[in-house]
Structure formats: structure tokens, C-alpha cells
Design a protein around this motif. Sequence first.
Motif, mmCIF file in Angstrom:
data_model
loop_
_atom_site.group_PDB
_atom_site.id
_atom_site.type_symbol
_atom_site.label_atom_id
_atom_site.label_comp_id
_atom_site.label_asym_id
_atom_site.label_seq_id
_atom_site.Cartn_x
_atom_site.Cartn_y
_atom_site.Cartn_z
ATOM 1 N N ALA A 115 0.858 -1.178 0.000
ATOM 2 C CA ALA A 115 0.000 0.000 0.000
ATOM 3 C C ALA A 115 0.899 1.234 0.000
ATOM 4 O O ALA A 115 2.080 1.150 0.361
ATOM 5 N N LEU A 116 0.324 2.360 -0.397
ATOM 6 C CA LEU A 116 1.036 3.645 -0.373
ATOM 7 C C LEU A 116 0.674 4.368 0.919
ATOM 8 O O LEU A 116 -0.508 4.475 1.257
ATOM 9 N N TYR A 117 1.682 4.875 1.590
ATOM 10 C CA TYR A 117 1.458 5.575 2.844
ATOM 11 C C TYR A 117 2.116 6.946 2.838
ATOM 12 O O TYR A 117 3.239 7.103 2.366
ATOM 13 N N LEU A 118 1.389 7.911 3.370
ATOM 14 C CA LEU A 118 1.982 9.176 3.764
ATOM 15 C C LEU A 118 2.494 8.930 5.178
ATOM 16 O O LEU A 118 1.742 8.469 6.037
ATOM 17 N N TRP A 119 3.751 9.205 5.416
ATOM 18 C CA TRP A 119 4.322 9.026 6.747
ATOM 19 C C TRP A 119 4.500 10.396 7.368
ATOM 20 O O TRP A 119 5.389 11.152 6.973
ATOM 21 N N GLU A 120 3.627 10.718 8.283
ATOM 22 C CA GLU A 120 3.712 11.984 9.004
ATOM 23 C C GLU A 120 4.812 11.860 10.052
ATOM 24 O O GLU A 120 4.773 10.951 10.884
#
Length: 135
Positions: A115-120
Motif C-alpha cells: 500500500a502507499l502511505y503518507l508518513w507523518e
Amino acid sequence: MNQSSFRIQTHGRGLHDVTSAVEAIVTDSGTITGLAHVFIHHTSASLIIQENADPDVRRDLDAFFNRLVPDGDSLYRHIDEGPDDMSAHVRSVLTASSLTIPVTQGSLGLGTWQALYLWEHRTAPHNRRITVTVS
């Protein structure tokens, strides 16, 4: 070529699944075979492709980064926005600000468990912008 942006409101540090938002842009583009380039417009958050099945993977990644790049390290001089300021920038440099994913049969060509994740990387919530270019 098609380009579209979207925003995601994070709840603070952690991984936020953006796969469906990117997939929607790919589908709307009408591209059958090509590439999707995904770019985040920030220096204290990043993008990764990672396992989507076991949430322990995401928790372990956060735990690893907490040990590798601690907040408030006395080494940091750039602390204008708090103890997580410079550590967020370092975490971003160690990951990616853009990803390129194949488009196959009109969909993202991700693996079964990807999956694609934005990592804050900041501890406070932020509104993040991502641009997807499909060609």
C-alpha cells in the motif's frame, strides 16, 4: 498526461494509507498502461510503499524511527517548531518525497501486500498535499 492533487489531514506522527486516493486519480485518468508519479509537497512528511496486512509492521517502523532519529536530540540546532522539528526533516530525508508506481490494466501495479502511505513525521496534526501525475 493527467495531474491531480489531494490533501490529507493527518492526526500526527504515523502512517496514513493514501492508496485509494491515488488509485482514484489513476482510474480517472483513463490510463491503461503507464506510470503514476506521487509527490508530497512537504519536508517533514514522506511517502513509502509498505505492507498493508499487519498493522504491527507500521508500528514497528515507527518504533525503529523513534530509536534511530529521536526527537529533541542535542545535536539539532533547527528546533524552531519544537523538539520534533529537525527529527521530522531527518526522517523525511531517510525515506522519500516521491514514488513512481507502474499502472497496469488501468490500476496501480502494487504487490498483493503493498500500500502507499503518507508518513507523518511531526507529532501534531498537519494538512498535507500530494500530487499524482499519471502518464
